[in-house]
Design an enzyme around this catalytic site. Sequence first.
Site, PDB file in Angstrom:
ATOM      1  N   TYR A  38      -3.327 -11.647   2.939  1.00 44.25           N
ATOM      2  CA  TYR A  38      -3.490 -12.287   1.625  1.00 44.25           C
ATOM      3  C   TYR A  38      -2.169 -12.256   0.856  1.00 44.25           C
ATOM      4  O   TYR A  38      -1.634 -13.293   0.444  1.00 44.25           O
ATOM      5  CB  TYR A  38      -4.607 -11.583   0.838  1.00 44.25           C
ATOM      6  CG  TYR A  38      -4.660 -12.009  -0.614  1.00 44.25           C
ATOM      7  CD1 TYR A  38      -4.958 -13.322  -0.960  1.00 44.25           C
ATOM      8  CD2 TYR A  38      -4.390 -11.104  -1.641  1.00 44.25           C
ATOM      9  CE1 TYR A  38      -4.982 -13.726  -2.283  1.00 44.25           C
ATOM     10  CE2 TYR A  38      -4.426 -11.491  -2.968  1.00 44.25           C
ATOM     11  CZ  TYR A  38      -4.713 -12.798  -3.285  1.00 44.25           C
ATOM     12  OH  TYR A  38      -4.725 -13.193  -4.602  1.00 44.25           O
ATOM     13  N   ASP A  88     -11.144 -29.477  -6.186  1.00 43.72           N
ATOM     14  CA  ASP A  88     -11.726 -28.236  -5.663  1.00 43.72           C
ATOM     15  C   ASP A  88     -12.616 -28.614  -4.490  1.00 43.72           C
ATOM     16  O   ASP A  88     -13.370 -29.590  -4.568  1.00 43.72           O
ATOM     17  CB  ASP A  88     -12.547 -27.532  -6.751  1.00 43.72           C
ATOM     18  CG  ASP A  88     -12.795 -26.056  -6.435  1.00 43.72           C
ATOM     19  OD1 ASP A  88     -12.396 -25.205  -7.242  1.00 43.72           O
ATOM     20  OD2 ASP A  88     -13.400 -25.758  -5.368  1.00 43.72           O
ATOM     21  N   ARG A 100      -5.689   0.878 -11.875  1.00 41.74           N
ATOM     22  CA  ARG A 100      -5.324  -0.544 -11.870  1.00 41.74           C
ATOM     23  C   ARG A 100      -5.093  -1.022 -13.296  1.00 41.74           C
ATOM     24  O   ARG A 100      -5.608  -0.433 -14.249  1.00 41.74           O
ATOM     25  CB  ARG A 100      -6.453  -1.400 -11.250  1.00 41.74           C
ATOM     26  CG  ARG A 100      -6.713  -1.141  -9.779  1.00 41.74           C
ATOM     27  CD  ARG A 100      -5.591  -1.695  -8.929  1.00 41.74           C
ATOM     28  NE  ARG A 100      -5.858  -1.488  -7.503  1.00 41.74           N
ATOM     29  CZ  ARG A 100      -5.525  -0.387  -6.829  1.00 41.74           C
ATOM     30  NH1 ARG A 100      -4.918   0.628  -7.448  1.00 41.74           N
ATOM     31  NH2 ARG A 100      -5.780  -0.289  -5.544  1.00 41.74           N
TER      32      ARG A 100
END
Length: 347
Positions: free
Chosen positions: A150, A31, A235
């Site tokens: 994205y 990371d 959603r």
Amino acid sequence: MTVLVTGGAGYIGSHALLRLLREGERVVTIDNLLRGHRRPIELLQERFPGKLTFVEGDIADEGLVSGVMAAHGVTTVMHFAALTYVGESVEKPLWYWTGNAAASLALLRVCDRSGVERFIFSSTAATYGQPGAEHVPIVETTPQHPINPYGASKLAFEQMLWDWCRQRASSGRPVGAAALRYFNVAGCDRGGLLGEDHDPETHLIPVILQAALGLRERIDIFGEDYPTPDGTCIRDYLHVEDLVDAHVRVMRALQPGETRRYNLAIGRGYSVREVIEACRAVTGREFAVRAGARRAGDPPVLYADPSLIANELGWRAEVTDLHAIVESAWRWFLEHPRGYGDSPARA
Ligand code: UFG
């Protein structure tokens, strides 16, 4: 077998690490700490001494990644590292193509040269773009027409993966790959160790909980004039532990030569108003709500049909009650009102 988890210091990556470590897997994570946090890694290393290696660095650094692969004998990759804000991707498209497509391609090149047999990729519902009402609930064969960089950058990497698998199968060195298309991931580790800490935070449930904690003045509803029963967007919210459970099932099932694509969702939608009410009920706190303008690029209704992974792998979300999802997040937010405490803006 060692699993390489990219982006293990992030929200979903850290929850995946916890699950893999609980399963007794050997795990190494890379990371760059651009948006991830050192603290969840430390917590996991304390909980599972000697089982988790952390390498601070970038997946685009092929020398670094191939060194990690060789040193640890990596055979499986779970690739979470990514830039994940739709709005930001519109403002900085080239950065998103670099972070999500070019960096992932560099990772894939290293996988191709090493002993990787399985690759599991964090894809997104954003690859579907704005499906018309005739395509909801979304199935895996719903056309993928992303409407922002994205979603486009994530879809591009899906295509790289399929091309890689095809070429490797035809050259007699088959590999398996899966793209898991996430809907709205929410909630926190119910054991209380790990949470959700984004900076900036834009996701609905954490934003509401920050308002409930008094850390925000109010919650703004982005549009109340959508063609839905209460006018707000719908959603499909999936608990993060169910999401990582799907990854583990896919990892166990995926055979060389296979490609799999699955929607990860519970299969029903909640409106923004319903989420706000669930947060009020769970927190017992009052907070201000203001109806505001629409946010660019928000499709009115997004929910999935998750029956493909249910039929093929027996995976179904265990936490299907919105209150339970919110409760798991609220417990962590109450104990960690400033998140992991290492974000400069909120320290
Ligand atoms: N919303 C508000 N107010 C807020 C924040 C959100 O009304 O302060 C609304 C949004 O307009 C949307 C819903 O709450 O209708 C959910 O918004 P989120 O930002 O929590 O999540 P999104 O559905 O926009 O995005 C999620 C993931 C993305 C992914 C996308 C795929 O966070 O990474 O689903 O559709 F790309």
